[in-house]
Design an enzyme around this catalytic site. Sequence first.
Site, PDB file in Angstrom:
ATOM      1  N   HIS A 107       9.805  -3.246   3.929  1.00 13.36           N
ATOM      2  CA  HIS A 107       9.261  -3.429   1.986  1.00 13.36           C
ATOM      3  C   HIS A 107      10.474  -3.951   0.911  1.00 13.36           C
ATOM      4  O   HIS A 107      10.784  -4.977   0.439  1.00 13.36           O
ATOM      5  CB  HIS A 107       8.537  -2.706   2.038  1.00 13.36           C
ATOM      6  N   GLN A 134      -2.808 -12.381   7.782  1.00 11.23           N
ATOM      7  CA  GLN A 134      -2.568 -12.172   6.808  1.00 11.23           C
ATOM      8  C   GLN A 134      -2.133 -13.351   5.495  1.00 11.23           C
ATOM      9  O   GLN A 134      -2.974 -13.188   4.663  1.00 11.23           O
ATOM     10  CB  GLN A 134      -2.002 -10.730   6.648  1.00 11.23           C
ATOM     11  N   MET A 161       0.664  -1.180   0.498  1.00 10.81           N
ATOM     12  CA  MET A 161      -0.384  -0.154   0.079  1.00 10.81           C
ATOM     13  C   MET A 161       0.706   1.227  -0.035  1.00 10.81           C
ATOM     14  O   MET A 161      -0.270   2.099   0.439  1.00 10.81           O
ATOM     15  CB  MET A 161      -0.721  -0.073   1.015  1.00 10.81           C
ATOM     16  N   ARG A 214       2.834   2.541   8.917  1.00  7.50           N
ATOM     17  CA  ARG A 214       1.879   3.448  10.737  1.00  7.50           C
ATOM     18  C   ARG A 214       2.825   3.607  11.577  1.00  7.50           C
ATOM     19  O   ARG A 214       2.340   4.348  12.675  1.00  7.50           O
ATOM     20  CB  ARG A 214       1.361   2.225  10.933  1.00  7.50           C
TER      21      ARG A 214
HETATM   22  O1  PAF Z   1      -0.399  -6.213   4.147  1.00  4.16           O
HETATM   23  C1  PAF Z   1      -0.754  -4.700   3.080  1.00  4.16           C
HETATM   24  O2  PAF Z   1      -0.196  -3.639   2.423  1.00  4.16           O
HETATM   25  C2  PAF Z   1      -1.915  -4.796   2.312  1.00  4.16           C
HETATM   26  O3  PAF Z   1      -3.139  -5.543   3.406  1.00  4.16           O
HETATM   27  C3  PAF Z   1      -1.618  -5.275   0.949  1.00  4.16           C
HETATM   28  C4  PAF Z   1      -1.183  -6.857   1.015  1.00  4.16           C
HETATM   29  C5  PAF Z   1      -0.495  -5.146  -0.219  1.00  4.16           C
HETATM   30  C6  PAF Z   1      -3.290  -5.412  -0.070  1.00  4.16           C
HETATM   31  O4  PAF Z   1      -3.466  -4.551   0.259  1.00  4.16           O
END
Ligand code: PAF
Length: 284
Positions: A37, A153, A30, A187
Amino acid sequence: MKIIRSITEMQAVSKTHKSQGETVALVPTMGYLHKGHASLMRHAKENADVVIVSLFVNPTQFAQGEDFDSYPQDFERDKAVTEEIGVNYLFMPIASEMYPDGYNSSVVVSGISKKFEGSTRPTHFNGVAAVVAKLFNACLPDIAVFGQKDYQQTLVIKRFTRDLNFPVEIVVAPTKREKDGLAMSSRNVYLSEQECEDATILFKSLTKASEAIKAGERSRMVINNIMLDSLNSIDKINPDYACAADADTFDEPEEFARGQRIVLMIAVYLGKTRLIDNTVITLP
Ligand code: PAF
């Protein structure tokens, strides 16, 4: 690096690479990219010929009152980070193409979506599962890389990928931490200096519980209470949950078994910011 906005163009580009025998990796994000990342992108580069990073702040995974409108963004920096790593494509779909008028479909993973994060954020994983399914169909990756930081997730994504036969291998890369143990997260930008210090209690609490487990503790309630007591030692921290569960099924037995792989998961509020962290441990 090429920036692509259209879903059909992204599909065509991915198909062309695959027809040339190249493998394609996707790193869904996002944006507001950090070192966590970056490590997912490096992981993707090491495991595939072509790397796509998607950048889309997905409205459907935020509930009313959450931070969708204020979610941090810095496109120029994100572009610089992805370029430096050697990402091939930055896929930035347009919201109206992702969710056209009349959009009326859902991807729901029952059971594991409802616990922990799901009990406080009941619609969150439906939003995540749907958007990740859509990103898979847009980017057609062979592998997709996610961070362990969002443990639940990753489990939800693995489950629908398997259940719905998406031909995508899900890779989970370890959580990147600051030197003091704080898990990296977009965040964290919301935290003051003092809050950053207070937030280190999450990793400390996970470590305390892990040590107790290594020393032979198997009772789920005792393990949960070790984490809760530790979190409660910081006034400003307001725990939402601190739970141990089977790492694959989220079962919560009274006692864990020898050799069982379990996950310790924590979610807290610190001021208005919600923070999560976890660790996976195999019982001795
Ligand atoms: O982990 C995230 O940043 C989000 O949940 C994702 C996997 C990009 C889905 O919007």
